[in-house]
Scaffold this active site. Structure first.
Site, PDB file in Angstrom:
ATOM      1  N   TYR A 143      34.839 129.083 123.428  1.00  0.00           N
ATOM      2  CA  TYR A 143      35.948 129.076 122.460  1.00  0.00           C
ATOM      3  C   TYR A 143      36.215 130.484 121.919  1.00  0.00           C
ATOM      4  CZ  TYR A 143      38.642 127.601 118.315  1.00  0.00           C
ATOM      5  OH  TYR A 143      39.608 127.430 117.351  1.00  0.00           O
ATOM      6  N   ASP A 144      35.137 131.154 121.456  1.00  0.00           N
ATOM      7  CA  ASP A 144      35.318 132.474 120.819  1.00  0.00           C
ATOM      8  C   ASP A 144      35.898 133.485 121.816  1.00  0.00           C
ATOM      9  OD1 ASP A 144      33.856 131.023 119.020  1.00  0.00           O
ATOM     10  OD2 ASP A 144      32.320 132.531 118.677  1.00  0.00           O
ATOM     11  N   GLY A 146      37.250 132.698 124.626  1.00  0.00           N
ATOM     12  CA  GLY A 146      38.535 132.138 125.080  1.00  0.00           C
ATOM     13  C   GLY A 146      39.676 132.617 124.204  1.00  0.00           C
ATOM     14  N   ASN A 172      39.214 128.481 108.766  1.00  0.00           N
ATOM     15  CA  ASN A 172      38.959 127.030 108.596  1.00  0.00           C
ATOM     16  C   ASN A 172      40.061 126.343 107.784  1.00  0.00           C
ATOM     17  OD1 ASN A 172      36.323 128.498 108.924  1.00  0.00           O
ATOM     18  ND2 ASN A 172      35.607 126.395 109.151  1.00  0.00           N
ATOM     19  N   VAL A 186      34.558 119.476 106.853  1.00  0.00           N
ATOM     20  CA  VAL A 186      35.275 118.738 105.806  1.00  0.00           C
ATOM     21  C   VAL A 186      35.434 117.272 106.214  1.00  0.00           C
ATOM     22  CG1 VAL A 186      37.441 118.526 104.538  1.00  0.00           C
ATOM     23  CG2 VAL A 186      36.483 120.795 104.964  1.00  0.00           C
ATOM     24  N   PHE A 189      31.995 115.422 106.038  1.00  0.00           N
ATOM     25  CA  PHE A 189      31.513 115.103 104.685  1.00  0.00           C
ATOM     26  C   PHE A 189      32.351 113.986 104.053  1.00  0.00           C
ATOM     27  CE2 PHE A 189      29.488 119.583 103.816  1.00  0.00           C
ATOM     28  CZ  PHE A 189      28.465 119.276 104.693  1.00  0.00           C
ATOM     29  N   GLY A 205      22.325 125.214 104.216  1.00  0.00           N
ATOM     30  CA  GLY A 205      23.614 125.086 103.531  1.00  0.00           C
ATOM     31  C   GLY A 205      24.042 126.355 102.817  1.00  0.00           C
TER      32      GLY A 205
HETATM   33  P1  NAD Z   1      43.428 119.768 117.265  1.00  0.00           P
HETATM   34  O1  NAD Z   1      42.296 119.496 118.191  1.00  0.00           O
HETATM   35  O2  NAD Z   1      43.799 118.709 116.283  1.00  0.00           O
HETATM   36  O3  NAD Z   1      44.729 120.182 118.064  1.00  0.00           O
HETATM   37  C1  NAD Z   1      44.725 120.715 119.348  1.00  0.00           C
HETATM   38  C2  NAD Z   1      45.750 119.992 120.181  1.00  0.00           C
HETATM   39  O4  NAD Z   1      45.810 120.576 121.485  1.00  0.00           O
HETATM   40  C3  NAD Z   1      45.428 118.501 120.370  1.00  0.00           C
HETATM   41  O5  NAD Z   1      46.556 117.727 120.089  1.00  0.00           O
HETATM   42  C4  NAD Z   1      45.029 118.416 121.837  1.00  0.00           C
HETATM   43  O6  NAD Z   1      45.278 117.134 122.396  1.00  0.00           O
HETATM   44  C5  NAD Z   1      45.861 119.531 122.441  1.00  0.00           C
HETATM   45  N1  NAD Z   1      45.329 120.024 123.707  1.00  0.00           N
HETATM   46  C6  NAD Z   1      44.055 120.396 123.973  1.00  0.00           C
HETATM   47  N2  NAD Z   1      43.950 120.790 125.247  1.00  0.00           N
HETATM   48  C7  NAD Z   1      45.192 120.672 125.802  1.00  0.00           C
HETATM   49  C8  NAD Z   1      45.716 120.916 127.102  1.00  0.00           C
HETATM   50  N3  NAD Z   1      44.943 121.358 128.113  1.00  0.00           N
HETATM   51  N4  NAD Z   1      47.029 120.682 127.322  1.00  0.00           N
HETATM   52  C9  NAD Z   1      47.829 120.224 126.320  1.00  0.00           C
HETATM   53  N5  NAD Z   1      47.373 119.971 125.077  1.00  0.00           N
HETATM   54  C10 NAD Z   1      46.070 120.185 124.821  1.00  0.00           C
HETATM   55  O7  NAD Z   1      43.052 121.124 116.501  1.00  0.00           O
HETATM   56  P2  NAD Z   1      43.766 121.878 115.307  1.00  0.00           P
HETATM   57  O8  NAD Z   1      42.768 122.011 114.234  1.00  0.00           O
HETATM   58  O9  NAD Z   1      45.089 121.299 115.006  1.00  0.00           O
HETATM   59  O10 NAD Z   1      43.946 123.317 115.939  1.00  0.00           O
HETATM   60  C11 NAD Z   1      45.190 123.781 116.461  1.00  0.00           C
HETATM   61  C12 NAD Z   1      45.045 125.215 116.913  1.00  0.00           C
HETATM   62  O11 NAD Z   1      44.643 126.047 115.831  1.00  0.00           O
HETATM   63  C13 NAD Z   1      43.984 125.386 118.011  1.00  0.00           C
HETATM   64  O12 NAD Z   1      44.443 126.340 118.942  1.00  0.00           O
HETATM   65  C14 NAD Z   1      42.792 125.944 117.254  1.00  0.00           C
HETATM   66  O13 NAD Z   1      41.971 126.720 118.077  1.00  0.00           O
HETATM   67  C15 NAD Z   1      43.467 126.761 116.165  1.00  0.00           C
HETATM   68  N6  NAD Z   1      42.582 126.901 114.996  1.00  0.00           N
HETATM   69  C16 NAD Z   1      42.334 125.848 114.173  1.00  0.00           C
HETATM   70  C17 NAD Z   1      41.461 126.002 113.085  1.00  0.00           C
HETATM   71  C18 NAD Z   1      41.175 124.886 112.134  1.00  0.00           C
HETATM   72  O14 NAD Z   1      40.390 125.085 111.186  1.00  0.00           O
HETATM   73  N7  NAD Z   1      41.755 123.711 112.244  1.00  0.00           N
HETATM   74  C19 NAD Z   1      40.849 127.243 112.871  1.00  0.00           C
HETATM   75  C20 NAD Z   1      41.114 128.287 113.750  1.00  0.00           C
HETATM   76  C21 NAD Z   1      41.993 128.118 114.795  1.00  0.00           C
HETATM   77  N1  UDP Z   2      28.428 121.837 109.114  1.00  0.00           N
HETATM   78  C1  UDP Z   2      27.500 121.109 108.372  1.00  0.00           C
HETATM   79  N2  UDP Z   2      27.515 119.754 108.505  1.00  0.00           N
HETATM   80  C2  UDP Z   2      28.396 119.093 109.289  1.00  0.00           C
HETATM   81  C3  UDP Z   2      29.351 119.835 110.037  1.00  0.00           C
HETATM   82  C4  UDP Z   2      29.329 121.233 109.932  1.00  0.00           C
HETATM   83  O1  UDP Z   2      26.675 121.656 107.627  1.00  0.00           O
HETATM   84  O2  UDP Z   2      28.336 117.850 109.332  1.00  0.00           O
HETATM   85  C5  UDP Z   2      28.437 123.314 108.955  1.00  0.00           C
HETATM   86  C6  UDP Z   2      28.424 124.105 110.254  1.00  0.00           C
HETATM   87  O3  UDP Z   2      27.099 124.312 110.697  1.00  0.00           O
HETATM   88  C7  UDP Z   2      29.100 125.389 109.816  1.00  0.00           C
HETATM   89  C8  UDP Z   2      30.114 124.933 108.757  1.00  0.00           C
HETATM   90  O4  UDP Z   2      29.654 123.657 108.327  1.00  0.00           O
HETATM   91  O5  UDP Z   2      28.166 126.249 109.205  1.00  0.00           O
HETATM   92  C9  UDP Z   2      31.530 124.819 109.273  1.00  0.00           C
HETATM   93  O6  UDP Z   2      31.505 124.055 110.455  1.00  0.00           O
HETATM   94  P1  UDP Z   2      32.828 123.635 111.246  1.00  0.00           P
HETATM   95  O7  UDP Z   2      32.380 123.028 112.528  1.00  0.00           O
HETATM   96  O8  UDP Z   2      33.694 122.836 110.357  1.00  0.00           O
HETATM   97  O9  UDP Z   2      33.599 125.006 111.482  1.00  0.00           O
HETATM   98  P2  UDP Z   2      33.173 126.434 112.069  1.00  0.00           P
HETATM   99  O10 UDP Z   2      31.668 126.501 112.226  1.00  0.00           O
HETATM  100  O11 UDP Z   2      33.885 126.518 113.354  1.00  0.00           O
HETATM  101  O12 UDP Z   2      33.632 127.363 111.033  1.00  0.00           O
END
Ligand code: NAD
Ligand code: UDP
Length: 311
Positions: A143-144, A146, A172, A186, A189, A205
């Site tokens: 992911y990172d 990517g 987040n 979130v 929890f 935590g």
């Molecule tokens: P999400 O998983 O709800 O949304 C991702 C969507 O992409 C889903 O609807 C999924 O079905 C679709 N998808 C995945 N692979 C696909 C493919 N091969 N072809 C077509 N569709 C595909 O996640 P989200 O939280 O809404 O995140 C949306 C975007 O924002 C993502 O790119 C994510 O990396 C980025 N993002 C989100 C957060 C967050 O905290 N929510 C943080 C950083 C970045």
């Molecule tokens: N986390 C946790 N309990 C859970 C899910 C996540 O303590 O049930 C922690 C996780 O280890 C991380 C933080 O919460 O330190 C945020 O996790 P999340 O997967 O939401 O996002 P990201 O790590 O990608 O910021």
């Protein structure tokens, strides 16, 4: 305008579509329902301005659009680690296909990147100028790295072909419609507190995160798309909490007697994270407006409804 939202059936994408539809744009949602759901977009099916296309973005597609919000990518550790090679293909092939489309039809392209490009940061808070501390071979790397290659590809399409790009580094984000089983903190929890389970804190935590409510996030993405700056620009809420503080806050809002238990910290889990949003404030005139207190109240109410747990 005719606007394509990839990943539009997902959490952030469906909130973005809501705003774009209200502004009377023509919206095309492209999604393969990997983590998105039909219910997130069902209210728009049949609307004259809305079109849904079920498609995997690792395959090319020809469409005519003015703007592309490129959000398609599994986003929670549970989902992006379930099939890491696919995650890399979505990040590289998928983004390459969407940038190719942007180039062909001269559409403006917004890349939904992430704070994960900073890895486990040794600079705090994180400004956009920080190049990050990412493990290239760990379980989060699909992911990172990517997202890092998605950013690189976006900037190379910009430099080499003049594609108009916007790169958002999303921190987040939480809110209604997060999947209750997606493993993010979130949603975990809230679901655990509502379902009479113990809240699972990973590690002790003390690691920190900063939580942005989804309507603020969408507002930031739209301002970035509409503005004149390529970015990258951090979009997130700079209020920082330890994960234990978050667990206590969610528990106290739902079920103060619920137990908090500690589980092992996943590999490469960042120890601290907080956006420096100076660029968003000065260049986009954007900053978050929804407090964690208010955002959690809204999110908990929607989870109660969805999970059938009365107040
Ligand atoms: P999400 O998983 O709800 O949304 C991702 C969507 O992409 C889903 O609807 C999924 O079905 C679709 N998808 C995945 N692979 C696909 C493919 N091969 N072809 C077509 N569709 C595909 O996640 P989200 O939280 O809404 O995140 C949306 C975007 O924002 C993502 O790119 C994510 O990396 C980025 N993002 C989100 C957060 C967050 O905290 N929510 C943080 C950083 C970045
Ligand atoms: N986390 C946790 N309990 C859970 C899910 C996540 O303590 O049930 C922690 C996780 O280890 C991380 C933080 O919460 O330190 C945020 O996790 P999340 O997967 O939401 O996002 P990201 O790590 O990608 O910021």
């Amino acid at each position: 305008m005719r606007i394509l939202v990839t990943g539009g059936a997902g959490f952030i994408g469906s909130h973005l579509i809501e705003r774009l539809m209200k502004e009377q744009h023509e919206v095309i949602c492209l999604d393969n329902f990997y983590t998105g759901t039909k219910s997130n977009i069902s209210k728009w099916l049949g609307h004259a301005n809305f079109e849904f296309i079920r498609h995997d973005i690792t395959e090319p597609i020809r469409l005519e659009v003015d703007r592309i919000y490129h959000l398609a990518c599994p986003a929670s550790p549970v989902h992006y680690q379930a099939n890491p090679i696919k995650t890399i293909k979505v990040s590289f092939l998928g983004t390459s296909n969407m940038l190719g489309l942007a180039k062909r039809v001269k559409a403006r392209f917004l890349m939904a990147s992430t704070s994960e490009v900073y890895g486990d940061p040794d600079i705090h808070p994180q400004p956009e100028s920080y190049h990050g501390n990412v493990n290239p071979i760990g379980i989060r790397s699909c992911y990172d790295e990517g997202k890092r290659i998605s950013e690189t590809l976006s900037f190379d399409y910009h430099r080499q072909h003049g594609v108009e790009i916007r790169v958002a580094r999303i921190f987040n984000t939480y809110g209604p419609r997060m999947l209750e089983n997606d493993g993010r903190v979130v949603s975990n929890f809230i679901a655990q507190s509502l379902q009479e389970k113990s809240l699972t804190v990973y590690g002790d935590g003390s690691q920190t995160r900063s939580f942005c409510y989804v309507t603020d996030q969408v507002d930031g993405l739209m301002k970035l798309m509409d503005g004149d700056h390529t970015g990258p620009i951090n979009i997130g809420n700079p209020e920082e909490y330890t994960i234990l503080q978050l667990a206590e806050k969610v528990r106290d809002k739902i079920a103060p007697d619920r137990e908090i238990i500690f589980k092992p910290l996943p590999q490469d889990d960042p120890k601290q994270r907080k956006p420096d949003i100076t660029k968003a404030k000065t260049l986009l005139n954007w900053q978050p407006t929804v407090s964690l207190e208010t955002g959690l109240t809204e999110t908990i109410a929607e989870f109660r409804q969805r999970l059938g747990v009365p107040a």
